[in-house]
Design a protein around this motif. Structure first.
Motif, PDB file in Angstrom:
ATOM      1  N   SER A   1       0.621  -1.550  -0.016  1.00  0.00           N
ATOM      2  CA  SER A   1      -0.006  -0.219  -0.087  1.00  0.00           C
ATOM      3  C   SER A   1       0.951   0.897   0.419  1.00  0.00           C
ATOM      4  CB  SER A   1      -0.848  -0.112   0.900  1.00  0.00           C
ATOM      5  OG  SER A   1      -1.597   0.809   1.437  1.00  0.00           O
TER       6      SER A   1
ATOM      7  N   THR B   1       0.503   2.721  -4.121  1.00  0.00           N
ATOM      8  CA  THR B   1      -0.774   3.139  -3.765  1.00  0.00           C
ATOM      9  C   THR B   1      -0.878   4.602  -4.540  1.00  0.00           C
ATOM     10  OG1 THR B   1      -0.792   4.103  -1.823  1.00  0.00           O
ATOM     11  CG2 THR B   1      -2.061   2.136  -2.946  1.00  0.00           C
TER      12      THR B   1
ATOM     13  N   LEU C   1      -8.601  -4.125  -0.328  1.00  0.00           N
ATOM     14  CA  LEU C   1      -8.079  -4.422   0.726  1.00  0.00           C
ATOM     15  C   LEU C   1      -9.027  -5.084   1.163  1.00  0.00           C
ATOM     16  CD1 LEU C   1      -5.622  -0.805   1.985  1.00  0.00           C
ATOM     17  CD2 LEU C   1      -4.818  -4.001   1.717  1.00  0.00           C
TER      18      LEU C   1
ATOM     19  N   ALA D   1      -4.325  -0.088   4.484  1.00  0.00           N
ATOM     20  CA  ALA D   1      -5.362   0.934   4.671  1.00  0.00           C
ATOM     21  C   ALA D   1      -4.690   2.725   4.982  1.00  0.00           C
ATOM     22  CB  ALA D   1      -6.826   1.083   5.019  1.00  0.00           C
TER      23      ALA D   1
ATOM     24  N   ARG E   1      -2.272   4.653   2.544  1.00  0.00           N
ATOM     25  CA  ARG E   1      -2.151   4.731   1.091  1.00  0.00           C
ATOM     26  C   ARG E   1      -1.807   5.824   0.389  1.00  0.00           C
ATOM     27  NH1 ARG E   1      -7.207   5.043   2.881  1.00  0.00           N
ATOM     28  NH2 ARG E   1      -8.428   5.899   1.408  1.00  0.00           N
TER      29      ARG E   1
ATOM     30  N   LEU F   1     -10.520   4.802  -1.424  1.00  0.00           N
ATOM     31  CA  LEU F   1     -10.149   2.204  -0.980  1.00  0.00           C
ATOM     32  C   LEU F   1     -11.148   2.086  -1.875  1.00  0.00           C
ATOM     33  CD1 LEU F   1      -8.989   0.949   1.413  1.00  0.00           C
ATOM     34  CD2 LEU F   1     -10.280   2.399   2.747  1.00  0.00           C
TER      35      LEU F   1
ATOM     36  N   ILE G   1     -12.719  -1.767  -0.037  1.00  0.00           N
ATOM     37  CA  ILE G   1     -13.203  -2.600   1.276  1.00  0.00           C
ATOM     38  C   ILE G   1     -14.013  -4.762   1.032  1.00  0.00           C
ATOM     39  CG2 ILE G   1     -13.311  -3.572   3.514  1.00  0.00           C
ATOM     40  CD1 ILE G   1     -12.441  -0.947   3.796  1.00  0.00           C
TER      41      ILE G   1
ATOM     42  N   ALA H   1     -14.195   3.406   3.683  1.00  0.00           N
ATOM     43  CA  ALA H   1     -13.514   2.776   2.154  1.00  0.00           C
ATOM     44  C   ALA H   1     -15.469   3.768   1.249  1.00  0.00           C
ATOM     45  CB  ALA H   1     -14.730   1.521   2.171  1.00  0.00           C
TER      46      ALA H   1
END
Length: 323
Positions: free
Chosen positions: A54, A58, A66, A75, A78, A84, A86, A118
């Motif tokens: 990450s 990223t 993830l 997370a 990143r 993001l 999930i 997310a």
């Protein structure tokens, strides 16, 4: 064209690059990653490797996928410009009965996934279009429930579809390669129906490239037939769809995207996992985090930059498919 809410549109903008193409990195693997690292791999080791991926990669991806079991610390590492996703499903599937039934992570919901920051919920479904109505009806209802949850939370729903045949054990076999175009393309037709509330499909390529003329040692599909299957796939849905790398090499995945573009496929990006980072796992397991970081900063970065270059020339904006 589909209608989409303003909140979902904003979330998709977070997940896509400036061209509206999704160039996402996937490292939601759990069982598969543990197998690669060795069955004795600890929770901490798995979390650490995901965190390295990450942190290092990223900056070159529009978003990262993830899982909540090992991936939440990653997370937080990143890049600021990376969206993001999930995963909502348990790893693997139910092996106690026929049907490869999925299950959800018991202490998670679309609401909780959204609360973690997310931009989208991802769910993986194994699906055989030719399996019994009794089995497939249960899967249809399962996906409808997740779609309804995502609608209630106003968060994009990414449905990952992995095909199989209940009568063919090996999906890499010649026997399966013969039926793969039908399996992949027809399930895309099914899950593009509005009752599922899917926003983006994450799908396999519709052929086994090892059997395409000019790519493998044995020919099952001529070049023209394979191009036609890619075209039919693109016409099978009005939703944005992105390709998964399915564990092939970085070079083969890039070649395949060029082939898809040549066929006229209107795909909208990738969610690429092992093709980018899998060789770094062995480096991490054998030589530790520092060497793994060096590998990610050199070969891992080269893999993702080469993929981005191909995507830029081949993929189209996901927003072309929304009103």
């Amino acid at each position: 064209m589909r209608e989409i809410s303003e909140k979902k549109r904003k979330a998709l903008e977070n997940l896509a690059n400036e061209q509206g193409v999704i160039s996402a990195l996937a490292i939601d693997q759990r069982g598969a990653l543990k197998k690669m690292m060795g069955e004795n791999a600890s929770q901490e080791a798995i979390e650490e490797f995901k965190g390295l991926v990450s942190e290092v990669l990223t900056p070159y991806a529009s978003s990262i996928l993830l899982d909540p079991e090992y991936g939440l610390p990653a997370a937080k590492k990143r890049a600021a410009n990376s969206g993001l996703l999930i995963a909502y499903e348990k790893t693997g599937y139910d092996t106690s009965q026929p049907g490869r039934f999925p299950d959800l992570l018991p202490i998670w919901s679309a609401q909780r996934i959204k609360a973690e920051g997310a931009d989208a919920v991802k769910f993986l479904l194994y699906y055989d279009i030719d399996e019994s109505k009794e089995i497939n009806d249960q899967k249809h209802a399962f996906v409808e429930r997740i779609g309804s949850e995502c609608m209630a939370e106003d968060i994009p729903f990414f449905l990952e579809l992995v095909s199989y045949d209940s009568k063919i054990a090996d999906v890499k076999s010649k026997e399966y390669a013969k039926v793969k175009p039908h399996k992949v393309n027809d399930m895309m037709v099914e899950f593009s129906k509005p009752n599922y509330h899917v926003d983006v499909l994450k799908v396999e390529i519709p052929v086994n490239m090892d059997y395409v003329e000019g790519y493998g040692s044995e020919v099952l599909y001529t070049r023209e037939e394979a191009l036609q299957y890619f075209k039919e796939q693109s016409e099978a849905t009005d939703l944005p769809f992105i390709f998964l790398s399915a564990g092939v090499s970085a070079e083969r995945f890039q070649e395949t995207l060029v082939f898809a573009h040549e066929a006229g496929s209107q795909f909208n990006g990738v969610l690429c996992g092992r093709a980018t980072w899998k060789d770094g796992v062995q480096v991490f397991s054998n030589s530790g985090a520092e060497k793994a970081m060096e590998w990610l900063q050199t070969q891992g970065k080269a893999n993702i930059e080469a993929l981005n270059e191909v995507i830029q020339k081949t993929a189209s904006s996901c927003f072309h498919k929304f009103k």
